[in-house]
Design a protein around this motif. Structure first.
Motif: not given
Length: 216
Positions: A109-112, A179-180
């Motif tokens: 999801d991190a590329a979003g 977010v992480r």
């Protein structure tokens, strides 16, 4: 009237989903919880929705009394969208759902898309009421260009936008790192050690803040 899905059930949850259960609708609400927003800004902040679908979602929310159109202050011709008092009541359940959903985020999801402004909602979603410190203090967060704070006084928690004078703890990072950490993909100590997070303030204040946010 717009055509909308109806679950055909005499139930409060079904009634809520009749209004906000369509794809993208709750993300539109999320943006408006941050504040009144123009159509063009919503398009920019919700990549992938498309203008026609956004128009449809906004129309349905207006017809349901959740959203209203307003004049933009200082510009009599421009319009913006804002939550009505009924729409504002979605704040607590949306924040609770956002906090619940953090556990499902992964590297895929991190590329979003991510936005610094979402951090203001994220800290509200993360606060654990059973872990609010006894100490009265203020924690300031600088996520990219956005600055917001959590103030603890007498066991009560309030949230503010903008810088505060002499915070007991100041935290600075980029949106991705923020977010992480919230998603438990990165611990606060790991982020500090790598330089992704910079803090100013006492270790005791940092420990109380981390515990209140459920990150300890």
């Amino acid at each position: 009237m717009s055509v909308k899905r109806d679950y055909g059930q005499f139930c409060g949850l079904a009634g809520a989903l009749n209004v906000i259960g369509e794809r993208w609708t709750l993300l539109v609400v999320r943006e408006l919880l941050i504040g009144p927003t123009r159509f063009t800004e919503l398009i920019e902040n919700l990549p992938g929705i498309g203008p026609n679908l956004l128009t449809e979602r906004l129309r349905a929310l207006v017809e349901s009394g959740v959203v209203e159109q307003q004049q933009v202050p200082g510009d009599g011709r421009a319009r913006q969208y804002a939550l009505t008092p009924v729409g504002e009541q979605l704040g607590p359940p949306v924040l609770a759902l956002a906090g619940w959903g953090l556990r499902f985020l992964g590297e895929e999801d991190a590329a979003g898309a991510t936005r610094a402004k979402w951090g203001f909602l994220a800290v509200q979603a993360m606060v654990r009421e059973d872990r609010v410190p006894d100490e009265d203090e203020v924690y300031e967060f600088r996520v990219a260009e956005q600055v917001f704070s959590i103030a603890v006084a007498g066991g009560a928690v309030t949230f503010g936008r903008g810088p505060v004078p002499s915070p007991d703890l100041a935290v600075e990072c980029d949106p991705d790192t923020f977010v992480r950490i919230g998603a438990r993909m990165l611990t606060p100590l790991q982020a500090i050690a790598s330089g992704a997070v910079r803090i100013t303030g006492s270790d005791a204040a940092a420990e109380r803040c981390v515990r209140m946010l459920g990150l300890s």
